[in-house]
Structure formats: C-alpha cells, structure tokens
Enzyme design. Sequence first.
Site, PDB file in Angstrom:
ATOM      1  N   LYS A  74       5.474   9.089   8.889  1.00  0.00           N
ATOM      2  CA  LYS A  74       5.337   8.524  10.234  1.00  0.00           C
ATOM      3  C   LYS A  74       6.332   9.104  11.238  1.00  0.00           C
ATOM      4  O   LYS A  74       6.156  10.206  11.727  1.00  0.00           O
ATOM      5  CB  LYS A  74       5.465   6.993  10.178  1.00  0.00           C
ATOM      6  N   ASP A 125       9.578   2.668  -0.680  1.00  0.00           N
ATOM      7  CA  ASP A 125       8.602   3.339   0.177  1.00  0.00           C
ATOM      8  C   ASP A 125       8.908   3.008   1.633  1.00  0.00           C
ATOM      9  O   ASP A 125       8.627   1.904   2.113  1.00  0.00           O
ATOM     10  CB  ASP A 125       7.193   2.882  -0.202  1.00  0.00           C
ATOM     11  N   TYR A 182       0.855  -1.188   0.000  1.00  0.00           N
ATOM     12  CA  TYR A 182       0.000   0.000   0.000  1.00  0.00           C
ATOM     13  C   TYR A 182       0.888   1.234   0.000  1.00  0.00           C
ATOM     14  O   TYR A 182       1.823   1.333   0.788  1.00  0.00           O
ATOM     15  CB  TYR A 182      -0.895  -0.001   1.241  1.00  0.00           C
TER      16      TYR A 182
END
Length: 453
Positions: free
Chosen positions: A277, A245, A150
């Site tokens: 994050k 990613d 994702y």
Amino acid sequence: MTPDDTRPETAESAALFARALAVTPGGVNSPVRAFNAVGGTPRFVQRASGAFLYDADGREYVDLICSWGPMLLGHAHPGVQAAVQEAVSRGTSYGTPTVPEVELAEEIVVRTPVEKVRFVSSGTEATMSAIRLARGFTGRELVVKFAGCYHGHVDALLAAAGSGLATLSVPGTPGVPVASTAATLVLPYNDPAAVERAFAEHGDEIACVITEASPGNMGVVPPLPGFNKMLAETCARHGALFVSDEVMTGFRVSRSGQWGLDGAREGWTPDLVTFGKVMGGGFPAAAFGGRADVMAMLSPEGPVYQAGTLSGNPVATTAGLATLRLATEEVYAGLDRAAGLLADEVDKALTEAGVAHVVQAGGNMFSAFLLDEPPTTDSVRDFAAASAQNVARYRAFFHAMLDQGVYLPPSAFEAWFLSSAHDDAVLDRVVSALPAAARAAAAVPPVEKEAGA
C-alpha cells in the site's frame, strides 16, 4: 450480471461496465470493485486529485477509500508526481539492481523493526513469500491465522474457520486444493486462550502465526491491548515465527505502522513483517522483511527460493520513497485528528437516526458496523461479531452517501481511509451528508431471524 443503475447521471459508467463485463470476469479486476455487496453500477473513475475522485460521468466524489489505503498524501500529490515523472524519464524497468530500491529499503529499515527487506510486487506476494520463508527457516509446516484476517489470495491462507478452537481448515474458495489449507489452523481473533491451546496441541509443528497487525478486512477490528505481544512471546517460546501483516497498516497508521503504535511501546518485535500500500505510493509494490538471520535463508544467500522480474521496480520504489519522505509527523497528526473527528460525526449521525451501531478505529483507519440491535459489548472484537452486521443497512447508507458525492468502501467489511488532503472543508462535505445516509439506514428493517436462532 448486468448493470442495474440506468439513471442518466451514471450512463457512462454503466456503458463502460457493460463493455468490461464482455471482456473481464465480473467486469472488474478485483472483486469488491463490482459493487456486488452494495448493488448498483460501479463508478468508473477517470482521474483523481487531492481528496476527490472524478468519474466518467463527470461527477465529483470525496474519496474515503484512498485506493484502499496507499494515497496517504492524497491523489496526484505534486511531490510524488514530480519524483515519478523524473524516474520515468530515465526508463521504466531495467531488470537490474537500482538506486531507488536501496534507498527505499534503507528508509523502511530505519522506520520499522526489520533488519533486511526484500521487495515484491503485491501484498499477496509478500505474505506468500513470508509464509514460505517461515516454513523454510523452521522446518515446520503448520501456519496459524485468524478468522476475518485477510492476507491476499494465497492458497494456504484462503481458509474458513470451522467449529472448535483450532480447526484444520478447508478451502474457502473453489480452485484451492484441500491439501493447500490442510496445514493451516484458523483461530478466533483476539482470543489468547485459543492461541495457547493451539500451541499446547501443535506447538512443535507450527512454523508461524500470521495476523493483520490491526485488522481492516472485516471492518476495523483492532487488537486488544497486549494481544500482539502475546502472539510474539508465544511464538518465541515454541520456536515459531511471528509474522505481522502490515500491508494495510504499514506507514498508514504511523510512520512505523502498527508496530509503532503498540510494538515499540510494549517492547516486542515481530520476526517477519509484510508491507504494501503506502510504501508503493500508489504503484504496485510491496515487501517483506525481518530478522537478518531469517532473511539470510532467502536465495541467493540461502536455500529458500523467491524471485520477481519487476520486484523493486525503479518507478514504484521512487514513488514509495517520495511518499514516505513526505509523510511527516505533522501529516500523521493531521490524519489522526481528521479521522477522529469524522468517526465521531458518523457515530453521532447514526445515534440520532436510531441505528444500532459500533464505530471503531485502529489508528487513523476506522469503520462503522451497522447492527439490528444495540451491541452487548462496547467493541467488535472478532469476525463472528463483525459478521453480525445488517449489510442491507450499510447498502442503504452507502448509496445515500454516494448520491451526495461521498465515495465509501462498497462493502460493510472494509476500512475507511483519509489522506492529508482531507482538510476541514472536505470533512464538512462528508459530515453534511451523514444525517440523510443515517436515516436511509434506519429505514431498512432488521434481518428476520430463523425460529430458534
């Protein structure tokens, strides 16, 4: 959709959820928070401290999602709080260059293989921008991604894999035009042969390969040894860019992210990296960076346009900088120890309860796959294997833990996260809750298979 948990101990959360449903789609601002995958009423959290969450009904929970990764140091860490309060005292947004964004960029460049960084406000924005930059740099359109990885809700990356080794994708959600995903190839994860065949057929059309550095969005499914290196080398041979990613793993699994665990050791470097994050310290901040010549294509230096009014926000970059500076090698060593201990205890409890399962980790991220039958291999290696979970068993496991004051991810397809605030006393509380949760999972029958399946 209505709240279906009317127990007195959840009354305030249920009332808040009912109010939210009246003004917000699904009552939440990110889908997994709605508890659709596990049932029941989502808990409305009013505050957090250290390793704990406190909901509107006054209940305390050991937090094993840590805001889905960012809270590496635990909630309301005094050092981060002090830095943020001092930053807020100077104002919250200027729309100009600031000192904290330069300092955070320097910290990221020192820790990672990137040479230049551009800040954005979310992981989705980071991956979207990296894909645009890769296409602009190479002059190509095709993007390769992997089933189960994702990368935010970018139209081009919300694609589901079809049959075959390399399927030109169709959208995985309404509202995404077919044209948006027509230039996306979806491959099975951890399958080097599929990658080689995709490049053999489309090599001169592929702008980039994007992959989670170590996937955590289908449960934790780490790359097989050498897989990321193979992707980097294959891209280099064909003139494509390798986009790693690290929105989830960046500064979470080591001070240099997943690249610090395998890239530095194996001797490969991604062309572009996305971050999020942890680097925001709990604030909405993200970034993408990479080779200087690739990043030079970005405006105002180059022709690929990308912009954002709140990018590099001074409060968010201050929080991120404070978090990274406080994340010492000792912090990471403690996280690795705690995650390893807890993963072993989850495995032990499920084994003793007779629940078929796989517990696996990527750095200090881990998750448990609850199955109907003993696994045929020692690990879950791709999305197809991850999808074989008995989600009803996880639902029972989740609620048994929640009832005992342990807040797990409300989905079987997510990673579990710890922080440096999860000390031995906190871990003991989690471990003591595991046997009852494992028995609850064991009581759920296997999924009935269709005839001939």
